[in-house]
Design an enzyme around this catalytic site. Sequence first.
Site, short mmCIF file in Angstrom:
data_model
loop_
_atom_site.label_atom_id
_atom_site.label_comp_id
_atom_site.label_asym_id
_atom_site.label_seq_id
_atom_site.Cartn_x
_atom_site.Cartn_y
_atom_site.Cartn_z
N GLY A 11 27.34 -14.37 -38.32
CA GLY A 11 25.89 -14.61 -37.57
C GLY A 11 25.77 -16.15 -37.21
N SER A 12 24.77 -16.22 -36.81
CA SER A 12 24.46 -17.71 -36.54
C SER A 12 23.02 -18.12 -36.62
CB SER A 12 25.12 -18.53 -35.18
OG SER A 12 24.49 -17.67 -34.29
N PHE A 15 21.09 -23.81 -37.40
CA PHE A 15 21.92 -24.93 -37.50
C PHE A 15 23.22 -24.40 -37.88
CE2 PHE A 15 17.96 -26.63 -39.11
CZ PHE A 15 17.90 -27.87 -38.36
N ASP A 122 9.44 -19.05 -47.04
CA ASP A 122 10.08 -18.30 -45.76
C ASP A 122 10.40 -16.91 -46.32
OD1 ASP A 122 10.05 -18.11 -43.22
OD2 ASP A 122 12.11 -18.75 -43.03
N1 LIG Z 1 25.45 -14.83 -48.04
C1 LIG Z 1 25.34 -14.18 -47.21
N2 LIG Z 1 26.01 -12.88 -47.04
C2 LIG Z 1 25.98 -12.30 -45.83
N3 LIG Z 1 25.50 -12.64 -44.63
C3 LIG Z 1 24.61 -13.76 -44.55
C4 LIG Z 1 24.71 -14.76 -45.60
N4 LIG Z 1 23.90 -15.75 -45.50
C5 LIG Z 1 23.75 -15.52 -43.87
N5 LIG Z 1 24.26 -14.33 -43.68
C6 LIG Z 1 23.78 -13.99 -42.35
O1 LIG Z 1 24.28 -14.77 -41.28
C7 LIG Z 1 23.38 -14.92 -40.20
C8 LIG Z 1 23.14 -16.13 -40.01
O2 LIG Z 1 22.40 -16.65 -41.05
P1 LIG Z 1 21.53 -18.03 -41.34
O3 LIG Z 1 20.92 -18.36 -42.55
O4 LIG Z 1 22.24 -19.27 -40.54
O5 LIG Z 1 20.48 -18.05 -39.95
P2 LIG Z 1 19.32 -17.39 -39.80
O6 LIG Z 1 18.56 -17.32 -40.97
O7 LIG Z 1 19.43 -16.00 -39.26
O8 LIG Z 1 18.41 -18.39 -39.00
P3 LIG Z 1 17.95 -19.62 -39.45
O9 LIG Z 1 18.67 -20.55 -40.07
O10 LIG Z 1 17.22 -20.22 -38.15
O11 LIG Z 1 16.49 -19.25 -40.17
C9 LIG Z 1 22.22 -13.79 -40.61
O12 LIG Z 1 22.51 -12.56 -39.79
C10 LIG Z 1 22.51 -13.76 -42.18
O13 LIG Z 1 22.04 -12.44 -42.27
#
Ligand SMILES: Nc1ncnc2c1ncn2[C@@H]1O[C@H](COP(=O)(O)OP(=O)(O)OP(=O)(O)O)[C@@H](O)[C@H]1O
Length: 310
Positions: A11-12, A15, A122
């Site tokens: 996912g993204s 950042f 958050d």
């Molecule tokens: N440790 C992890 N294991 C599995 N999936 C993950 C993990 N960390 C993040 N993801 C998945 O990757 C995606 C992007 O995560 P990221 O934290 O970059 O962005 P976000 O939380 O969706 O947005 P923002 O950073 O704008 O708050 C999300 O769908 C999240 O569920």
Amino acid sequence: MERFQTIQALGSGSFGTVRLVKDVATDKLLAMKVLNRRDASKYVEAEIVNHSLLRHPHIVHFREVFLTDEHLCIVMEYANGGSLFNMVRTQRRLKESMARWFFQQLILAVDYCHKRGVANRDIKLENLLLHLEEGLPHPLLKMCDFGYSKADFRSAAKSQVGTLSYMAPEVMKSCGAYYDAKVADVWSCGVVLYVMLYGIYPFDNQGEDAGLSEANKVRKMLERMEGEAYVLNPAVQVSEECIDMLRGLLKPNPEQRFNIDRIMEHPWFNKKLPPQAREMNVYYLNLPVPPEYQRPEQIKSLLEEARGGR
Ligand SMILES: Nc1ncnc2c1ncn2[C@@H]1O[C@H](COP(=O)(O)OP(=O)(O)OP(=O)(O)O)[C@@H](O)[C@H]1O
């Protein structure tokens, strides 16, 4: 040879992207967040440093951060079950026993973070990932995303951060006034519990508020929060004890709101609490940091390097 092999994108976010990778040396699956070096702001630094201070079974484990020519890569534990948000969306709402299973793990994680001096600021369903493990009846909860977190919050916070639907009234109203970030985290846990049980937000009435300006929407939400005007849909079966917990968490006055100790003493919280859950928190708080782990100073200097001091 590269140390990590990319398997797929996960996912993204605002950042950069998150990838599923394999540690070539151990075959272990991990998640890697990849950012541009120029995005290594002080906020990103706080996120990584605060995350690196935490080691707990209900927090996505931080492994390391490293730089490539163009990127800043954050390696962490991979949670294989999607997010709690997706689970609630798919199932519409969770049974009370399932909601309690996740809520207990969330509170254990929050208690640990607060005792470590970190407030998440958050907490929401999207930031609570799930991990399916063999032999367990339900997925484990893993808190992630410390992008808004604050450490050493003895002097209270004052910046208005977080996600509106989960934001405590004192944060929404703060306008530069101080609030206690720990107590505000408890409010967000209350919103998480409500959403798990009822499948809607307690104060963010998207139907009724559609078309309102952001300022009017906030005003409406505040009115509902202060009037404790959340709907407890009688068609959804929820015990009195559980409702008592909800009411304690969603107290608009932070001084009247349950604190973590009060939550942990509550009979609803203690029902079917896995044995040794509290002892586990003491154990993780006292765990010494292994020598191979990156220290905050090392992380800060790496980020400094990413920002241009190469
Ligand atoms: N440790 C992890 N294991 C599995 N999936 C993950 C993990 N960390 C993040 N993801 C998945 O990757 C995606 C992007 O995560 P990221 O934290 O970059 O962005 P976000 O939380 O969706 O947005 P923002 O950073 O704008 O708050 C999300 O769908 C999240 O569920």
